[in-house]
Design an enzyme around this catalytic site. Structure first.
Site, mmCIF file in Angstrom:
data_model
loop_
_atom_site.group_PDB
_atom_site.id
_atom_site.type_symbol
_atom_site.label_atom_id
_atom_site.label_comp_id
_atom_site.label_asym_id
_atom_site.label_seq_id
_atom_site.Cartn_x
_atom_site.Cartn_y
_atom_site.Cartn_z
ATOM 1 N N TYR A 179 -9.268 5.619 7.709
ATOM 2 C CA TYR A 179 -9.351 6.089 9.086
ATOM 3 C C TYR A 179 -10.443 7.146 9.155
ATOM 4 C CZ TYR A 179 -4.901 3.822 10.248
ATOM 5 O OH TYR A 179 -3.912 2.907 10.481
ATOM 6 N N PRO A 185 -3.111 1.303 18.846
ATOM 7 C CA PRO A 185 -2.959 0.729 17.507
ATOM 8 C C PRO A 185 -3.261 1.709 16.375
ATOM 9 C CG PRO A 185 -5.013 -0.005 18.491
ATOM 10 C CD PRO A 185 -4.286 0.759 19.558
ATOM 11 N N TYR A 208 3.779 7.313 9.411
ATOM 12 C CA TYR A 208 2.989 6.107 9.158
ATOM 13 C C TYR A 208 3.822 5.017 8.483
ATOM 14 C CZ TYR A 208 -1.179 3.293 8.442
ATOM 15 O OH TYR A 208 -2.099 2.272 8.495
ATOM 16 N N LYS A 267 1.773 0.796 14.942
ATOM 17 C CA LYS A 267 3.173 0.834 15.351
ATOM 18 C C LYS A 267 3.613 -0.294 16.270
ATOM 19 C CE LYS A 267 4.538 4.314 13.055
ATOM 20 N NZ LYS A 267 3.888 3.719 11.886
ATOM 21 N N HIS A 316 0.844 -1.194 0.000
ATOM 22 C CA HIS A 316 0.000 0.000 0.000
ATOM 23 C C HIS A 316 0.877 1.242 0.000
ATOM 24 C CE1 HIS A 316 -4.063 -1.691 1.642
ATOM 25 N NE2 HIS A 316 -3.550 -2.448 0.697
#
Length: 395
Positions: free
Chosen positions: A202, A294, A385, A298, A72
């Site tokens: 998200y 979460p 990220y 990470k 991704h």
């Protein structure tokens, strides 16, 4: 029993560390409290940073990951009826993350470890107790089928999670612990349904946070922010799907494919760091030394940097007689730990409803609007990220 490195915990951290050491002929014994089936069956993370993926390849267990994992290069933030994509690859010079379930990753590691001549693994090892690590004579005792067994080793790696024996064995006056508990948890549902979108979504919504994730092109993982007093048995599949649809933008909710759950669970959220990560001949690795919410994906990836620094240090010790890297392990690992703790906390603050006054909701919307309209703002999210790099100066 005698070995060079005693490892407490047969999860991904302990298994991968053992394999990294084995590539250099370093022997280890892994003590795991559960059965292999139990460890493999645990539903955990599914997003691998480049660093973790590279360690799997270095450990010689990346073939299936590279074949079946989904690369991704972006994520989507949904808020106020909007869907905004962050092009992580474009913002970070081509970096990506890989979707590959921790269950699959653990299975790959076990397949390799169980045939590795340098690694011994003991399942159902109860009452594991580290000793002698402060005096320079480290050893691990455990119970197996009613018999007490002792493993003598040079070093101990505590890869046994937040509730494990390794950190608990450290005298309280030698360790500092920092913790923040969040006033909500994540209700997760796993289903054999196609993901609602090709990338992770998200969602910030007045009803609470939601995350649309996946494990493959046919298996989805969804999460809802819920109160700490909620119980899994109160959430039928129909109630979950209905609530998820309410939190997604209408266009995305209409694409949602529902189905029976394979697994549902609620996990509380916390930030936790123990300092230092070294106590004589004992090292804390991964969740044994730190926990993050979460939200930023990470947890396992932060353990990867611990594995990288500790394996590098141990290899240098055995091959070159160097102890300086072992001395620097804690300081170097903690620098990246705190960076990840900060990002996970910030991203959690940004995307969740904390039940505060109405102005907080407006401020969060304004911050999201700013971040998504700013290249600098998007880059901040993207760089963190995909994962901050390991410290190249460590070696």
């Amino acid at each position: 029993m005698k070995t060079q490195v005693g490892i407490i915990g047969g999860g991904p951290s302990g298994l991968c560390l053992a394999r990294l050491l084995s590539q250099h002929g370093i022997r280890s014994v892994i003590l795991e409290r559960q059965t292999r089936a139990h460890v493999e069956g645990r539903i955990r993370a599914g997003i691998l940073e480049q660093g973790m993926a590279d360690l799997m390849r270095q450990a010689g267990v990346g073939e299936r990951m590279d074949r079946e994992g989904l690369l991704h290069d972006g994520i989507v933030l949904a808020f106020d009826g909007r869907l905004e994509r962050i092009d992580m690859a474009a913002l970070t010079g081509g970096k990506q993350v890989m979707v590959y379930g921790q269950t699959e990753l653990t299975r790959d590691l076990y397949d390799a470890v169980l045939t590795d001549p340098h690694i011994t693994i003991v399942f159902e090892a109860s009452d594991v107790a580290p000793a002698g690590f402060l005096e320079g004579s480290p050893r691990l005792s455990f119970n197996k089928e009613g018999e007490t067994v002792t493993v003598e080793c040079d070093w101990i790696a505590g890869c046994d999670g937040y509730h494990g024996a390794s950190r608990a064995a450290v005298p309280p006056e030698m360790i500092a612990e920092y913790e923040r508990l969040y006033p909500f948890g994540w209700l997760g549902l796993l289903s054999d349904t196609p993901p609602v979108h090709e990338e992770l979504i998200y969602t910030y919504h007045p009803r609470g946070f939601a995350l649309c994730s996946m494990r493959s092109t046919s298996r989805s993982r969804y999460y809802l922010q819920v109160g700490l007093n909620e119980k899994v048995e109160d959430w039928s599949d129909d109630r979950f799907w209905d609530e998820l649809g309410k939190r997604l933008p209408a266009a995305m909710a209409s694409e949602l494919v529902t189905g029976p759950s394979i697994e549902k669970s609620i996990a509380p959220l916390r930030s936790f760091v123990a300092e230092p990560l070294r106590f004589g001949h004992l090292f804390l690795v991964g969740d044994a030394g730190h926990i993050v919410p979460p939200t930023g994906a990470k947890g396992l990836n932060l353990a990867a940097s611990d594995m990288y620094y500790l394996s590098t240090a141990l290899i240098a010790y055995y091959e070159q007689g160097r102890e300086d890297l072992l001395d620097r392990y804690s300081e170097t690992a903690l620098r990246r730990v705190w960076a990840a703790v900060r990002f996970s906390w910030w991203f959690t603050q940004l995307m969740h409803d904390f039940g505060e006054d109405p102005i907080a909701h407006k401020i969060q919307l304004a911050e999201l609007d700013y971040l998504l309209s700013s290249t600098a703002g998007q880059t901040t999210i993207a760089e963190n990220y995909v994962g901050l790099p390991f410290d190249a100066s460590f070696v």
